[in-house]
Design an enzyme around this catalytic site. Structure first.
Site, PDB file in Angstrom:
ATOM      1  N   ASP A  87       0.829  -1.206   0.000  1.00 14.51           N
ATOM      2  CA  ASP A  87       0.000   0.000   0.000  1.00 14.51           C
ATOM      3  C   ASP A  87       0.863   1.256   0.000  1.00 14.51           C
ATOM      4  O   ASP A  87       2.030   1.241   0.404  1.00 14.51           O
ATOM      5  CB  ASP A  87      -0.955  -0.003   1.187  1.00 14.51           C
ATOM      6  N   GLU A 152      -0.025  -1.134   5.762  1.00 15.93           N
ATOM      7  CA  GLU A 152       0.978  -0.561   6.662  1.00 15.93           C
ATOM      8  C   GLU A 152       0.748   0.917   6.909  1.00 15.93           C
ATOM      9  O   GLU A 152       0.908   1.416   8.029  1.00 15.93           O
ATOM     10  CB  GLU A 152       2.384  -0.792   6.083  1.00 15.93           C
TER      11      GLU A 152
END
Length: 458
Positions: A87, A152
């Site tokens: 991400d 994350e």
């Protein structure tokens, strides 16, 4: 073959074109870019997927187990976990980018785009190194797990789920390596050589919501001491009363190792950093924000909101604070300090809190292997430990491993480091390829070091 035609560069550019942004609310995350990213990984790195064991990790992450060479004397030794995340943060103001953030253009010898440094560059470098090892008909000397998280940036659940999967399988890693430090130029005042900074701990994270309340009303009849004025005064008090500086043992060790490369007048003090921690901490605070962040708990005012209209005095004013808690301190103590400074008429609510991570050792075989690999691929760099002031998924892995390190094997200028979570994020093509070479060198060196069941490394 041109470096820009390298298969690793092609894979990176494909992944950069995907807008893989996770949301705090998993139900609001668009799964399509993550599904496509997983497909592209299989397409670009088929051997790793065919010869490894692929395990899905919710919401969109994965673990890949690469078995050790059965003939290796360390085949039964504790495995290694290599991490990255899929991400990225939102693009921000796209007009500020010199090149479109999702175009993955190669300009002036660099690949430009959101995620080049944080963290798709590292993800591709890790798996590309494994793919090259398998393509050469080899396997690592000990088992390797690749752990690629999907949330994350919003401090989500994926990494924690990966840890529980590994725990359920009885996996006790020799060491874990995630994003973090880099081969950083201009990273420390007075040091001309780049530093290969390896994170041995992470500062804690504390997010607070501050609220000042009042009656509000028509802007033509303002009253003294309203919510906006009280919030402004509280923020000013916070800025004037920062947390006191101090040096953690990890920062003392960093200064000790840096001492030979510092200007002569300060070299003796750095060599004896443990004897002068207060004076050195104050010097680091004066040296600029990067050095200062290593020497104290920091406070950043990140959000502000008040009246919905310019002619209405607000009934409440809210501010968001993000604190990074120094090693040796706690989120509980930091919250109480904030409450004392802002005063009783400001409500303080804890939105999120994580204490600093345990400090990983720097005097054993695992850290020595990382140092040797840095020196082999980046001979110009000085390997040093440090305390990371950002948070990574690796903090979850301290539950199953005492040796958790944070290092991205890429050269990064100060401008590049500033581009992370900002505009004009990019990585040099040659620097990216050296990152792949660094991981391959690490994989080729995994026979070094053994771990007994007590956790000691010989």
């Amino acid at each position: 073959m041109s470096t820009t035609d390298h298969p690793g560069v092609a894979a990176l550019r494909d992944l950069l074109r995907l807008h893989t942004v996770a949301s705090d609310d998993p139900a609001l995350t668009d799964p399509a870019p993550f599904v496509e990213l997983r497909r592209l990984l299989r397409e670009h790195f088929p051997l790793t997927h065919e010869m490894g064991e692929v395990v899905d990790v919710p919401p969109h992450g994965l673990l890949i187990r690469v078995a050790a060479d059965a003939d290796s004397p360390t085949a039964a030794a504790d495995p290694v976990v290599l991490m990255a995340h899929m991400d990225v943060v939102p693009l921000g103001d796209e007009s500020r980018w010199a090149h479109p953030p999702l175009a993955a253009e190669v300009v002036d010898g660099a690949v430009w785009g959101r995620g080049t440094l944080d963290d798709k560059g590292q993800l591709v470098a890790v798996i590309a190194a494994v793919e090259s090892l398998l393509a050469d008909g080899q396997r690592p000397a000990r088992e390797v797990w690749l752990s690629f998280g999907s949330d994350e940036e919003v401090m989500g659940s994926c990494a924690g789920s990966a840890v529980e999967i590994l725990r359920s399988r009885g996996v006790a890693p020799w060491f874990v390596l995630d994003e973090g430090g880099a081969v950083a130029s201009g990273a420390f005042p007075g040091v001309t050589r780049p530093l290969g900074v390896v994170g041995v701990s992470e500062k804690g994270v504390l997010s607070l919501r501050l609220t000042a309340s009042g009656r509000g009303g028509h802007a033509s009849r303002p009253a003294k001491g309203g919510p906006a004025a009280r919030m402004a005064a509280a923020i000013t008090r916070l800025e004037r009363r920062p947390f006191p500086p101090h040096l953690s043992p990890a920062t003392v060790e960093m200064l000790r190792r840096l001492a030979p490369h510092l200007p002569a007048p300060v070299r003796p003090v750095a060599e004896r950093a443990g004897r002068f921690p207060t004076a050195l901490a104050r010097l680091m605070v004066a040296a600029g924000p990067e050095a200062a962040a290593l020497a104290r708990t920091t406070i950043a005012v990140t959000t502000l909101s008040g009246s919905p209209a310019i002619n209405v005095t607000p009934t409440s004013v809210r501010a968001g604070l993000n604190l990074r808690i120094a090693v040796g301190e706690t989120t509980t103590a930091a919250t109480e300090r904030i409450r004392r400074i802002v005063g009783k008429d400001i409500e303080v609510e804890v939105a999120e809190e994580h204490d600093p991570s345990p400090v990983s050792p720097v005097d054993d075989a695992a850290f020595a292997l990382l140092e040797r690999t840095i020196t082999a691929v980046f001979p110009e760099a000085v390997p040093v430990p440090y305390v990371m002031y950002a948070a990574t998924d690796s903090r979850h892995f301290t539950r199953i491993c005492p040796r958790v390190y944070r290092f991205a094997p890429f050269r990064m200028s100060p401008e590049q480091r500033e581009s992370i979570h900002s505009h004009d994020e990019r990585i040099g093509v040659d620097d990216f390829l050296d990152g792949i070479r660094w991981y391959r060198t690490l994989l080729d060196s995994l026979a070094g070091g053994t771990t007994d069941h007590s956790g000691a490394t010989a």
